[in-house]
Design a protein around this motif. Structure first.
Motif, PDB file in Angstrom:
ATOM      1  N   LEU A 187      11.522   0.078  -2.402  1.00 41.72           N
ATOM      2  CA  LEU A 187      10.085  -0.241  -2.752  1.00 41.72           C
ATOM      3  C   LEU A 187       9.177  -0.842  -1.369  1.00 41.72           C
ATOM      4  CD1 LEU A 187      10.600  -1.868  -6.009  1.00 41.72           C
ATOM      5  CD2 LEU A 187      10.231   0.697  -5.307  1.00 41.72           C
ATOM      6  N   TRP A 188       9.542  -0.064  -0.130  1.00 35.73           N
ATOM      7  CA  TRP A 188       8.627  -0.512   0.849  1.00 35.73           C
ATOM      8  C   TRP A 188       7.408  -0.042   1.101  1.00 35.73           C
ATOM      9  CZ3 TRP A 188       7.127   3.821   3.781  1.00 35.73           C
ATOM     10  CH2 TRP A 188       7.830   5.013   3.618  1.00 35.73           C
ATOM     11  N   ARG A 189       6.959   1.095   0.060  1.00 39.73           N
ATOM     12  CA  ARG A 189       5.687   1.219  -0.206  1.00 39.73           C
ATOM     13  C   ARG A 189       5.195   1.505  -1.571  1.00 39.73           C
ATOM     14  NH1 ARG A 189       4.289   6.865  -0.704  1.00 39.73           N
ATOM     15  NH2 ARG A 189       6.194   8.270  -0.675  1.00 39.73           N
TER      16      ARG A 189
ATOM     17  N   GLU B 136       9.302   3.993  10.338  1.00 38.41           N
ATOM     18  CA  GLU B 136      10.344   3.149  10.734  1.00 38.41           C
ATOM     19  C   GLU B 136      11.080   2.745   9.255  1.00 38.41           C
ATOM     20  OE1 GLU B 136       6.978   0.496  10.219  1.00 38.41           O
ATOM     21  OE2 GLU B 136       7.351   2.129  10.991  1.00 38.41           O
ATOM     22  N   ALA B 137      10.262   2.609   8.308  1.00 36.79           N
ATOM     23  CA  ALA B 137      10.796   2.297   7.053  1.00 36.79           C
ATOM     24  C   ALA B 137      11.315   3.646   6.420  1.00 36.79           C
ATOM     25  CB  ALA B 137       9.683   1.773   6.169  1.00 36.79           C
ATOM     26  N   PHE B 138      10.721   4.799   6.378  1.00 39.60           N
ATOM     27  CA  PHE B 138      11.069   5.963   5.998  1.00 39.60           C
ATOM     28  C   PHE B 138      12.268   6.550   6.531  1.00 39.60           C
ATOM     29  CE2 PHE B 138      11.316  10.785   6.174  1.00 39.60           C
ATOM     30  CZ  PHE B 138      11.087  11.046   4.706  1.00 39.60           C
ATOM     31  N   SER B 139      12.463   6.213   8.041  1.00 36.21           N
ATOM     32  CA  SER B 139      13.903   6.541   8.406  1.00 36.21           C
ATOM     33  C   SER B 139      14.951   5.782   7.920  1.00 36.21           C
ATOM     34  CB  SER B 139      13.720   6.265   9.835  1.00 36.21           C
ATOM     35  OG  SER B 139      13.918   4.813  10.188  1.00 36.21           O
ATOM     36  N   VAL B 140      14.941   4.513   7.292  1.00 34.61           N
ATOM     37  CA  VAL B 140      15.982   3.761   6.732  1.00 34.61           C
ATOM     38  C   VAL B 140      16.097   4.135   5.331  1.00 34.61           C
ATOM     39  CG1 VAL B 140      16.470   1.479   6.119  1.00 34.61           C
ATOM     40  CG2 VAL B 140      15.715   2.063   8.414  1.00 34.61           C
ATOM     41  N   ASP B 141      14.949   4.532   4.528  1.00 40.37           N
ATOM     42  CA  ASP B 141      14.850   4.479   3.068  1.00 40.37           C
ATOM     43  C   ASP B 141      13.955   5.625   2.728  1.00 40.37           C
ATOM     44  OD1 ASP B 141      15.081   4.155   0.170  1.00 40.37           O
ATOM     45  OD2 ASP B 141      13.581   2.308   0.424  1.00 40.37           O
ATOM     46  N   PRO B 142      14.304   6.840   2.881  1.00 37.10           N
ATOM     47  CA  PRO B 142      13.342   7.927   2.630  1.00 37.10           C
ATOM     48  C   PRO B 142      13.034   8.106   1.178  1.00 37.10           C
ATOM     49  CG  PRO B 142      15.554   8.770   3.028  1.00 37.10           C
ATOM     50  CD  PRO B 142      15.578   7.275   3.500  1.00 37.10           C
TER      51      PRO B 142
ATOM     52  N   ARG C 161       0.880  -1.228  -0.195  1.00 36.11           N
ATOM     53  CA  ARG C 161      -0.022   0.026   0.240  1.00 36.11           C
ATOM     54  C   ARG C 161       0.953   1.331  -0.168  1.00 36.11           C
ATOM     55  NH1 ARG C 161      -5.253   0.107   1.744  1.00 36.11           N
ATOM     56  NH2 ARG C 161      -4.910   1.988   2.838  1.00 36.11           N
ATOM     57  N   SER C 162       0.350   2.241  -0.111  1.00 38.47           N
ATOM     58  CA  SER C 162       1.042   3.717  -0.048  1.00 38.47           C
ATOM     59  C   SER C 162       1.133   4.412   1.327  1.00 38.47           C
ATOM     60  CB  SER C 162       0.376   4.866  -1.203  1.00 38.47           C
ATOM     61  OG  SER C 162      -0.927   4.951  -0.479  1.00 38.47           O
TER      62      SER C 162
ATOM     63  N   ALA D 154     -10.795   9.760  -4.430  1.00 43.00           N
ATOM     64  CA  ALA D 154     -11.504   9.232  -5.544  1.00 43.00           C
ATOM     65  C   ALA D 154     -10.661   9.308  -6.761  1.00 43.00           C
ATOM     66  CB  ALA D 154     -12.817   9.958  -5.617  1.00 43.00           C
ATOM     67  N   GLN D 155      -9.632  10.172  -6.500  1.00 41.57           N
ATOM     68  CA  GLN D 155      -8.803  10.327  -7.967  1.00 41.57           C
ATOM     69  C   GLN D 155      -7.458   9.882  -7.828  1.00 41.57           C
ATOM     70  OE1 GLN D 155     -10.244  11.992 -10.357  1.00 41.57           O
ATOM     71  NE2 GLN D 155     -12.004  12.565  -8.758  1.00 41.57           N
ATOM     72  N   PHE D 156      -6.750   9.232  -6.784  1.00 44.08           N
ATOM     73  CA  PHE D 156      -5.759   8.598  -6.535  1.00 44.08           C
ATOM     74  C   PHE D 156      -5.936   7.176  -6.433  1.00 44.08           C
ATOM     75  CE2 PHE D 156      -4.507  12.987  -6.566  1.00 44.08           C
ATOM     76  CZ  PHE D 156      -3.296  13.022  -7.069  1.00 44.08           C
ATOM     77  N   ILE D 157      -4.897   6.095  -6.444  1.00 46.11           N
ATOM     78  CA  ILE D 157      -4.859   4.796  -6.237  1.00 46.11           C
ATOM     79  C   ILE D 157      -3.806   4.678  -5.051  1.00 46.11           C
ATOM     80  CG2 ILE D 157      -4.361   2.576  -7.154  1.00 46.11           C
ATOM     81  CD1 ILE D 157      -4.748   3.381  -9.897  1.00 46.11           C
ATOM     82  N   ASP D 158      -4.363   4.216  -4.122  1.00 45.33           N
ATOM     83  CA  ASP D 158      -3.500   3.992  -2.783  1.00 45.33           C
ATOM     84  C   ASP D 158      -2.911   2.410  -2.633  1.00 45.33           C
ATOM     85  OD1 ASP D 158      -3.729   6.677  -1.864  1.00 45.33           O
ATOM     86  OD2 ASP D 158      -5.691   6.220  -0.828  1.00 45.33           O
TER      87      ASP D 158
END
Length: 210
Positions: free
Chosen positions: A45-47, A34-40, A28-29, A206-210
């Motif tokens: 591809l953690w999200r 915790e993932a952002f701190s490692v791979d901002p 998902r998006s 409604a306009q974006f794919i999450d």
């Protein structure tokens, strides 16, 4: 590449199945600190990166929410689909496009010129797109159709609208804000529900794919 040749026997279908059932493809998006701190930069591809629907998919989705999408296959193209001639219920793939004079609406939403091939569409966010969503008669008509699909008490109608458009129930604060807005229109007037439906159609969710 070795797996594709040896195990999949050059099968594109098998390759698609492998990709689309992988944990990476199913991400998902949602933001995960915790993932952002490692791979901002999301190099691992953690999200999934959020992406906006293309114009044709967006239009078909709006027709689906309104309960109006004509799902028949085949038939001639329709010249009035993109030129403001009222709501056309057929899927966008059946819209006629004049190669020498594409409709201005398509240019507004980054549909590339049919006079040349295009490997990847540009994606812009410009005021004419928002103005079309807010003011065009087609959107108002679809919003009225969407609102008419709901019945019952105001809370029940709000829940149904969210289920149709967002495939979820409203959060308490969302429901409270909408019901407060409805109360300002003396309760159950059709115009107030059309406005609520229109707001949901214009929303990023409604306009974006999450």
């Amino acid at each position: 590449a070795d797996w594709f040749v040896r195990d999949a026997d050059w099968s594109i279908k098998a390759l698609h199945r492998l990709i689309m059932t992988s944990a990476t493809y199913c991400q998902r998006s949602d933001h995960r600190p915790e993932a952002f701190s490692v791979d901002p930069e999301n190099l691992l591809l953690w999200r999934m990166l959020r992406r906006r629907l293309g114009f044709e998919a967006m239009r078909d989705a709006q027709l689906t929410y309104a309960g109006s999408l004509d799902e028949r296959f085949g038939g001639p193209s329709l010249t009035a689909m993109f030129t403001g001639g009222g709501v056309t219920d057929r899927r966008s793939i059946y819209g006629h496009i004049d190669r020498m004079n594409p409709p201005a609406l398509l240019r507004t939403f980054d549909v590339p010129s049919p006079q040349a091939t295009c490997g990847r569409r540009d994606e812009t966010t410009v005021p004419p797109q928002a103005l079309h969503m807010m003011n065009h008669a087609t959107l108002h008509e679809l919003a009225a159709r969407l609102a008419s699909r709901t019945t019952g008490s105001p809370p029940q109608r709000v829940q149904r609208l969210f289920e149709i458009v967002f495939s979820r129930r409203p959060a308490p604060d969302e429901s409270t804000a909408i019901l407060r807005f409805i109360d300002g229109f003396d309760g159950n007037t059709p115009a107030s529900w059309t406005t609520v439906a229109h707001t949901l159609l214009m929303s990023n969710e409604a306009q974006f794919i999450d």
